[in-house]
Write an enzyme that holds these catalytic residues in place. Structure first.
Site, PDB file in Angstrom:
ATOM      1  N   GLY A  31       0.799  -1.225   0.000  1.00  0.00           N
ATOM      2  CA  GLY A  31       0.000   0.000   0.000  1.00  0.00           C
ATOM      3  C   GLY A  31       0.826   1.267   0.000  1.00  0.00           C
ATOM      4  O   GLY A  31       0.289   2.360   0.215  1.00  0.00           O
ATOM      5  N   LEU A  32       2.149   1.165  -0.254  1.00  0.00           N
ATOM      6  CA  LEU A  32       3.004   2.355  -0.233  1.00  0.00           C
ATOM      7  C   LEU A  32       3.358   2.838  -1.642  1.00  0.00           C
ATOM      8  O   LEU A  32       4.257   3.656  -1.812  1.00  0.00           O
ATOM      9  CB  LEU A  32       4.281   2.078   0.574  1.00  0.00           C
ATOM     10  CG  LEU A  32       4.056   1.677   2.038  1.00  0.00           C
ATOM     11  CD1 LEU A  32       5.388   1.533   2.767  1.00  0.00           C
ATOM     12  CD2 LEU A  32       3.164   2.683   2.761  1.00  0.00           C
ATOM     13  N   SER A  50       4.394   1.032  -4.365  1.00  0.00           N
ATOM     14  CA  SER A  50       5.553   0.429  -5.027  1.00  0.00           C
ATOM     15  C   SER A  50       5.374   0.313  -6.547  1.00  0.00           C
ATOM     16  O   SER A  50       6.246   0.728  -7.312  1.00  0.00           O
ATOM     17  CB  SER A  50       5.812  -0.952  -4.419  1.00  0.00           C
ATOM     18  OG  SER A  50       6.732  -1.651  -5.193  1.00  0.00           O
ATOM     19  N   SER A  51       4.240  -0.221  -7.006  1.00  0.00           N
ATOM     20  CA  SER A  51       4.094  -0.455  -8.453  1.00  0.00           C
ATOM     21  C   SER A  51       4.087   0.869  -9.211  1.00  0.00           C
ATOM     22  O   SER A  51       4.737   1.005 -10.255  1.00  0.00           O
ATOM     23  CB  SER A  51       2.849  -1.286  -8.760  1.00  0.00           C
ATOM     24  OG  SER A  51       1.683  -0.591  -8.369  1.00  0.00           O
ATOM     25  N   ALA A  52       3.382   1.872  -8.681  1.00  0.00           N
ATOM     26  CA  ALA A  52       3.334   3.169  -9.377  1.00  0.00           C
ATOM     27  C   ALA A  52       4.697   3.849  -9.337  1.00  0.00           C
ATOM     28  O   ALA A  52       5.107   4.501 -10.305  1.00  0.00           O
ATOM     29  CB  ALA A  52       2.266   4.062  -8.738  1.00  0.00           C
ATOM     30  N   ALA A  53       5.419   3.694  -8.227  1.00  0.00           N
ATOM     31  CA  ALA A  53       6.730   4.346  -8.117  1.00  0.00           C
ATOM     32  C   ALA A  53       7.733   3.696  -9.071  1.00  0.00           C
ATOM     33  O   ALA A  53       8.542   4.393  -9.695  1.00  0.00           O
ATOM     34  CB  ALA A  53       7.239   4.281  -6.677  1.00  0.00           C
ATOM     35  N   ASP A  85      -2.532   6.795  -6.887  1.00  0.00           N
ATOM     36  CA  ASP A  85      -1.149   6.344  -6.658  1.00  0.00           C
ATOM     37  C   ASP A  85      -0.204   6.954  -7.691  1.00  0.00           C
ATOM     38  O   ASP A  85       0.903   7.380  -7.358  1.00  0.00           O
ATOM     39  CB  ASP A  85      -1.054   4.812  -6.733  1.00  0.00           C
ATOM     40  CG  ASP A  85      -1.702   4.138  -5.534  1.00  0.00           C
ATOM     41  OD1 ASP A  85      -2.418   4.822  -4.783  1.00  0.00           O
ATOM     42  OD2 ASP A  85      -1.496   2.924  -5.364  1.00  0.00           O
TER      43      ASP A  85
END
Ligand code: MEV
Length: 348
Positions: free
Chosen positions: A115-116, A118-121, A162
């Site tokens: 939920g932090l 990761s995938s979008a970053a 995100d």
């Protein structure tokens, strides 16, 4: 506290002669996860204590990926890395001549599926690196659209929160695709704690959708309440009314629990944070695993709450201070590499 120092340093990309570097940070959603999917407002803050660094070298040869999860030809990357490969493909086809591929290295200390963001970053960092390598200056909206292509591979129908939040350097207000900065009246001392359980955002979003279809009245009211809490918290954050923000976080956690996206590990960490003096605590992100975010009255209290969360069994804990508006400089945008970083030399 995890440090992003290794990602900030111009560490060489092993085996690349002239890599271009892209970076993006983590994010924590303060209000509006799930309800944002239905057009309600949401509030997120950057979490720069965790970050992703991508190094890209363009090639006309076969593409390769090096990462903690997999090293090898891009064509054989595991399904779990589909969003990363999708981000790279989207950026290459939008920004480079046909037939261009890439040597890509990804380093991340954002835990995946917590939920932090990761995938979008990862997508944001990869896209920024390709843009830099291609000599293209992407606008915020152009970068957002490319990240969303990768996010769709990760979660089906992402709201876009995100994708915006991982490119932000300030708290942001997001609603129905539109984003703006949210100036704070007081700094936020936040503690983020990881249950160690992988979150299942796609599954949680699908479960809320089914619940809404089966019980539109009650579920619609719960989503509406989450939106109203975000609305009220926006005003409370602007004037620095932190006790009110904390109370709204507690209520948001309870409503998310009613929606079926909390779990015992999240509940345990949220209540440990409150017992240790947090003004409020809630799950952050898709839920069903992942992380909680707690609001502390001050920096010392944040450290105390972090200690309590570790003793309660959190797999990792980060503290962050989000500065008030007057202390913030710059506008939200994913970082691009500069020319000094492009001079990074290969070591292998
Ligand atoms: C996931 O970080 C946030 C959700 O609201 C999904 C989305 O906004 O697409 C659960």
């Amino acid at each position: 506290m995890t440090s992003s120092a290794s990602l900030d340093a111009p560490a060489p990309a092993r085996g690349f002669a002239h890599p271009a570097i892209g970076r993006a940070g983590g994010k924590a959603i303060l209000f509006g996860e799930h309800s944002v999917v239905y057009g309600h407002p949401a509030i997120a803050v950057p979490l720069p204590e965790v970050a992703v660094r991508a190094a890209v070298q363009l090639t006309t040869g076969a593409g390769r990926l090096r990462s903690a999860l997999y090293t090898g030809p891009l064509t054989r990357a595991p399904q779990r890395l589909l969003p990363t490969v999708t981000a790279l493909d989207a950026a290459l086809s939008a920004l480079c001549p046909p037939g261009t591929s890439a040597l890509l290295e990804v380093e991340s200390d954002i835990p995946a599926e917590r939920g932090l963001g990761s995938s979008a970053a990862v997508a944001a960092a990869v896209i920024s690196a390709v843009a830099e390598a291609a000599g293209v200056a992407l606008s915020r909206d152009e970068r957002f659209e490319l990240i969303q292509i990768a996010e769709r591979a990760a979660h089906g129908r992402p709201s876009g929160l995100d994708a915006r939040a991982v490119c932000a350097t300030q708290p942001l207000w997001f609603q129905a695709g539109a984003v703006r900065d949210l100036p704070l009246g007081a700094p936020l001392h936040l503690v983020v704690a990881d249950t160690g359980v992988r979150g299942r955002t796609g599954e949680a979003v699908a479960a809320v959708r089914e619940r809404l279809a089966a019980d539109p009245h009650d579920t619609g009211a719960q989503l509406g309440e989450l939106g109203a809490l975000a609305d009220a918290a926006g005003a409370q954050l602007r004037v620095g009314d932190l006790p009110a923000v904390g109370a709204a976080m507690d209520r948001a956690h309870a409503v998310l629990d009613l929606l079926g996206v909390s779990d015992p590990a999240l509940d345990r960490l949220a209540s440990a944070a409150r017992q240790a003096g947090a003004l409020g605590a809630k799950l952050t992100g898709g839920g069903r695993g992942g992380c909680v975010v707690a609001l502390a009255p001050g920096r010392d209290e944040a450290d105390r709450i972090a200690g309590a969360l570790r003793r309660t069994g959190a797999a990792a804990v980060w503290t962050t201070t989000v500065p008030r508006a007057a202390e913030v400089s710059g506008t939200g945008a994913a970082e691009h590499t500069d020319s000094a970083e492009r001079a990074v030399e290969a070591t292998a």
